[in-house]
Design a protein around this motif. Sequence first.
Motif, PDB file in Angstrom:
ATOM      1  N   VAL A  30       0.392  -1.152  -0.052  1.00 23.92           N
ATOM      2  CA  VAL A  30       0.099   0.309   0.139  1.00 23.92           C
ATOM      3  C   VAL A  30       0.933   0.781  -0.059  1.00 23.92           C
ATOM      4  CG1 VAL A  30      -1.601   0.958   1.348  1.00 23.92           C
ATOM      5  CG2 VAL A  30      -1.792  -1.304   1.271  1.00 23.92           C
ATOM      6  N   THR A  31       0.821   1.643  -1.048  1.00 21.20           N
ATOM      7  CA  THR A  31       1.412   3.429  -1.028  1.00 21.20           C
ATOM      8  C   THR A  31       0.624   4.340   0.003  1.00 21.20           C
ATOM      9  OG1 THR A  31      -0.179   3.944  -2.661  1.00 21.20           O
ATOM     10  CG2 THR A  31       1.605   3.334  -3.052  1.00 21.20           C
ATOM     11  N   ALA A  36      -6.020   8.854   1.552  1.00 25.91           N
ATOM     12  CA  ALA A  36      -6.429   7.985   3.006  1.00 25.91           C
ATOM     13  C   ALA A  36      -5.469   7.618   4.191  1.00 25.91           C
ATOM     14  CB  ALA A  36      -7.250   6.540   3.243  1.00 25.91           C
ATOM     15  N   ALA A  37      -3.931   7.169   3.373  1.00 28.68           N
ATOM     16  CA  ALA A  37      -2.927   6.577   3.853  1.00 28.68           C
ATOM     17  C   ALA A  37      -2.677   8.411   4.505  1.00 28.68           C
ATOM     18  CB  ALA A  37      -2.299   6.551   3.378  1.00 28.68           C
ATOM     19  N   ALA A  42      -2.171  11.746   9.615  1.00 28.85           N
ATOM     20  CA  ALA A  42      -2.066  13.267  10.243  1.00 28.85           C
ATOM     21  C   ALA A  42      -3.658  12.737  11.622  1.00 28.85           C
ATOM     22  CB  ALA A  42      -2.991  13.920   9.225  1.00 28.85           C
ATOM     23  N   MET A  43      -3.834  12.271  11.427  1.00 26.81           N
ATOM     24  CA  MET A  43      -4.798  11.830  12.438  1.00 26.81           C
ATOM     25  C   MET A  43      -3.803  10.898  13.966  1.00 26.81           C
ATOM     26  SD  MET A  43      -8.098  12.641  12.621  1.00 26.81           S
ATOM     27  CE  MET A  43      -8.665  11.094  13.989  1.00 26.81           C
ATOM     28  N   VAL A 148     -11.823  14.095   7.365  1.00 26.64           N
ATOM     29  CA  VAL A 148     -10.682  14.770   7.465  1.00 26.64           C
ATOM     30  C   VAL A 148      -9.895  14.711   6.455  1.00 26.64           C
ATOM     31  CG1 VAL A 148      -7.861  14.143   7.777  1.00 26.64           C
ATOM     32  CG2 VAL A 148      -9.798  13.633   9.705  1.00 26.64           C
ATOM     33  N   ASP A 149      -9.842  15.721   5.693  1.00 19.75           N
ATOM     34  CA  ASP A 149      -9.613  16.528   4.195  1.00 19.75           C
ATOM     35  C   ASP A 149      -8.029  16.779   4.115  1.00 19.75           C
ATOM     36  OD1 ASP A 149     -10.254  15.690   1.996  1.00 19.75           O
ATOM     37  OD2 ASP A 149     -12.237  16.789   2.919  1.00 19.75           O
ATOM     38  N   ASP A 150      -7.512  16.916   2.913  1.00 20.87           N
ATOM     39  CA  ASP A 150      -5.954  18.083   2.811  1.00 20.87           C
ATOM     40  C   ASP A 150      -6.509  19.295   2.114  1.00 20.87           C
ATOM     41  OD1 ASP A 150      -3.181  18.714   1.697  1.00 20.87           O
ATOM     42  OD2 ASP A 150      -3.406  16.736   0.232  1.00 20.87           O
ATOM     43  N   LEU A 151      -5.749  20.062   2.526  1.00 20.23           N
ATOM     44  CA  LEU A 151      -6.010  21.760   2.770  1.00 20.23           C
ATOM     45  C   LEU A 151      -4.894  21.747   1.660  1.00 20.23           C
ATOM     46  CD1 LEU A 151      -6.812  24.366   3.667  1.00 20.23           C
ATOM     47  CD2 LEU A 151      -5.023  24.361   5.279  1.00 20.23           C
TER      48      LEU A 151
END
Length: 171
Positions: A30-31, A36-37, A42-43, A148-151
């Motif tokens: 899994v890269t 999601a990774a 981040a979590m 959770v999202d990527d700014l």
Amino acid sequence: MTCIRRNAVLAVIFPILLLMASCGARRHPVTSNTKAAMAADAMSKIGNKDLYRFINDWAGVRYRFGGLDKGGVDCSGFAYLLQKEIYGHVLPRRSRDQATVVNQRSESNLREGDLIFFSFGGGEIDHVGVYLNNGFFVHASTTRGVIVDDLNLPAYRKVFTGGGSVKNITR
């Protein structure tokens, strides 16, 4: 003759089936650069464990305009509840009003728990999230609920207006 022919066919088919089965069983790594990774990473780096639990507890709750419970929550309601429960801050209810009670910081100085703001409509602030780390934030998305999202995604980059820490507001 048929017995020899059947054995010959089996001798050809069996190795092919074995090869196919072994290829199908091969594990692909899994890269770590999938969305999601990266969100999971981040979590895992959240320092405040109460914040981590709060996000986990609310993850996936659907978006509902004006909502303030697990039946549905909007972005400012989610930020309002998170700030109250985790940090003891009582915020205004609307995102544009929440923006007035923060000490602005540069994006490079954002810290865990800071509010971040967006203007999707092109004018006033109309969306809020809570910064986590490494460019990730949590918010109530209108299409995906609490996530959770990527700014750094282009959809957020072009509408990001700033953020900062909540001024000393108490219950």
